[in-house]
Structures are given as structure tokens and as C-alpha cells.
Design a protein around this motif. Sequence first.
Motif, short mmCIF file in Angstrom:
data_model
loop_
_atom_site.label_atom_id
_atom_site.label_comp_id
_atom_site.label_asym_id
_atom_site.label_seq_id
_atom_site.Cartn_x
_atom_site.Cartn_y
_atom_site.Cartn_z
N THR A 49 0.84 -1.20 0.00
CA THR A 49 0.00 0.00 0.00
C THR A 49 0.87 1.25 0.00
O THR A 49 0.61 2.21 -0.74
N ALA A 50 1.91 1.25 0.80
CA ALA A 50 2.82 2.40 0.89
C ALA A 50 3.58 2.60 -0.42
O ALA A 50 3.73 3.74 -0.88
N VAL A 51 4.05 1.52 -1.02
CA VAL A 51 4.77 1.61 -2.31
C VAL A 51 3.86 2.21 -3.37
O VAL A 51 4.29 3.06 -4.16
N LYS A 52 2.60 1.80 -3.38
CA LYS A 52 1.64 2.37 -4.33
C LYS A 52 1.41 3.85 -4.05
O LYS A 52 1.39 4.67 -4.97
N ALA A 53 1.23 4.21 -2.78
CA ALA A 53 0.97 5.61 -2.41
C ALA A 53 2.14 6.53 -2.76
O ALA A 53 1.95 7.70 -3.07
N ALA A 54 3.34 5.99 -2.73
CA ALA A 54 4.54 6.77 -3.06
C ALA A 54 4.88 6.75 -4.55
O ALA A 54 5.89 7.31 -4.96
N ASP A 55 4.04 6.06 -5.35
CA ASP A 55 4.30 5.92 -6.79
C ASP A 55 5.65 5.27 -7.08
O ASP A 55 6.36 5.69 -8.01
N LEU A 56 6.01 4.26 -6.30
CA LEU A 56 7.27 3.56 -6.49
C LEU A 56 7.11 2.20 -7.16
O LEU A 56 8.09 1.48 -7.33
N VAL A 57 5.88 1.85 -7.54
CA VAL A 57 5.63 0.53 -8.13
C VAL A 57 6.47 0.35 -9.40
O VAL A 57 7.18 -0.66 -9.53
N ASP A 58 6.40 1.29 -10.32
CA ASP A 58 7.14 1.15 -11.58
C ASP A 58 8.64 1.06 -11.34
O ASP A 58 9.34 0.28 -11.99
N THR A 59 9.14 1.84 -10.40
CA THR A 59 10.57 1.80 -10.07
C THR A 59 10.98 0.42 -9.58
O THR A 59 11.96 -0.16 -10.05
N LEU A 60 10.20 -0.12 -8.63
CA LEU A 60 10.56 -1.42 -8.06
C LEU A 60 10.19 -2.60 -8.96
O LEU A 60 10.54 -3.73 -8.66
N LYS A 61 9.50 -2.32 -10.05
CA LYS A 61 9.26 -3.34 -11.06
C LYS A 61 10.32 -3.23 -12.16
O LYS A 61 10.35 -4.04 -13.07
N GLY A 62 11.19 -2.23 -12.06
CA GLY A 62 12.22 -1.99 -13.06
C GLY A 62 13.28 -3.08 -13.05
O GLY A 62 13.24 -4.03 -12.27
N ASP A 63 14.25 -2.89 -13.92
CA ASP A 63 15.30 -3.90 -14.12
C ASP A 63 16.14 -4.18 -12.88
O ASP A 63 16.57 -5.29 -12.65
N GLY A 64 16.38 -3.13 -12.08
CA GLY A 64 17.21 -3.35 -10.90
C GLY A 64 18.64 -3.69 -11.28
O GLY A 64 19.12 -3.21 -12.29
N PRO A 65 19.29 -4.52 -10.54
CA PRO A 65 18.77 -5.25 -9.38
C PRO A 65 18.69 -4.35 -8.15
O PRO A 65 19.43 -3.39 -8.00
N PHE A 66 17.75 -4.71 -7.28
CA PHE A 66 17.54 -4.01 -6.02
C PHE A 66 17.58 -5.01 -4.87
O PHE A 66 17.22 -6.16 -5.03
N THR A 67 18.01 -4.52 -3.73
CA THR A 67 17.89 -5.25 -2.48
C THR A 67 16.90 -4.48 -1.64
O THR A 67 17.09 -3.28 -1.40
N VAL A 68 15.83 -5.14 -1.22
CA VAL A 68 14.79 -4.48 -0.42
C VAL A 68 14.74 -5.13 0.96
O VAL A 68 14.63 -6.35 1.08
N PHE A 69 14.86 -4.28 1.97
CA PHE A 69 14.64 -4.71 3.35
C PHE A 69 13.17 -4.45 3.61
O PHE A 69 12.74 -3.31 3.79
N ALA A 70 12.37 -5.51 3.56
CA ALA A 70 10.91 -5.40 3.55
C ALA A 70 10.32 -5.59 4.94
O ALA A 70 10.31 -6.70 5.48
N PRO A 71 9.77 -4.50 5.52
CA PRO A 71 9.11 -4.64 6.81
C PRO A 71 7.73 -5.29 6.66
O PRO A 71 7.01 -5.02 5.70
N THR A 72 7.40 -6.13 7.59
CA THR A 72 6.09 -6.81 7.61
C THR A 72 5.02 -5.87 8.16
O THR A 72 5.33 -4.80 8.71
N ASN A 73 3.77 -6.29 8.05
CA ASN A 73 2.67 -5.53 8.65
C ASN A 73 2.91 -5.35 10.15
O ASN A 73 2.65 -4.29 10.72
N LYS A 74 3.42 -6.39 10.79
CA LYS A 74 3.70 -6.33 12.22
C LYS A 74 4.76 -5.26 12.51
O LYS A 74 4.68 -4.55 13.52
N ALA A 75 5.74 -5.12 11.63
CA ALA A 75 6.77 -4.09 11.79
C ALA A 75 6.14 -2.70 11.71
O ALA A 75 6.44 -1.82 12.53
#
Length: 168
Positions: free
Chosen positions: A45-71
Motif C-alpha cells: 500500500t505504501a509503495v503504491k501511495a509513493a508511486d514507487l511501483v514502476d521503479t521497483l518493477k524496473g530492471d534493478g537489481p535491487f535489495t529491499v529490506f521489507a518490513p512486515t505488517n507487524k513491523a
Amino acid sequence: MRKLIPLVMMSLMSLSAFAGHHMESEKTDIVDTAASQETFSTLVTAVKAADLVDTLKGDGPFTVFAPTNKAFSKLPEGTVEMLLKPENKALLTQVLTYHVVSGKVMAEDVMSLTSATTVEGSDVKVVTAMGKVMIDDATVTKADVKTSNGVIHVIDTVLLPAEVKKAL
């Protein structure tokens, strides 16, 4: 120190093996991999709200430290709602890009790191000790979730750049 390295590597391998659901899919990108797991619904939801979906769907490579809902739930009450408001998009983007490192940093690469520069521009501290891997104040709970454009490491705490901590 030499005794600690095998312990840390065993811990990282066990983190890699941990899987409530099989998230790994080198055929799907970071966003689709995260979106396929309910535990990341707040992050998506946050990635969508920040308009970062296209960026994170890009070629990358990226390393993402992904917080959970609990985080996200560990943040002070109202913080997530405040960050998701359109007028706070820049602040939300700053928080989210603080969770991303350019390149594909696998668990085995962590052994030689003490910090990593995020896409946001600040460095996160990397500590490997006592069988744990810490990124700033967050513990990596699952490492090396491979995607088509990088890797996800699941963390238990939302990372906040120093500037954002002051604003909150």
C-alpha cells in the motif's frame, strides 16, 4: 571471530530456509512477490501511495529490506496513516527508499559489510553478531527471497532515516 563466521552463516542459511509460504520466485519482480503475501500488505500500500511501483518493477537489481505488517504496527499510533496522506508523499518516499539498496546483496555478502548506502542516500548500519543480522534497529527474519529483479530480506522493524525520526 573465525568461530563466529560459521555460526552467522548457519543462521543466515536457516533464515533463508524459513518460509511460512513460499515467497521465492525468480520469475516475479519485487513488487509482485511482496504483493503475493498478505504479511506485506501495508508495505505494498505504501509503495503504491509513493508511486514507487514502476521503479521497483524496473530492471534493478535491487535489495529491499521489507518490513512486515507487524513491523509497521510497531510505529507510533497514527504514523502509517499520516505517511499515507498525499501531502506526505515526499516523506513516505524517503522512508521507503531508505529500505532499498542498489544491487543484489545476498546474505553471504553481508559478512563483509558494516554499512550500505540506500537509494534514499543515507547509510544503514549492518551488524552481524550472535547469530543475527541487524539493519539499523531491524532484525532480518528471512533472508534471500530471490526475485526477477533483485532480492528481498524480510525485517521486523520499519527503518527510519535520522531526518524522518526527527520529523516524527
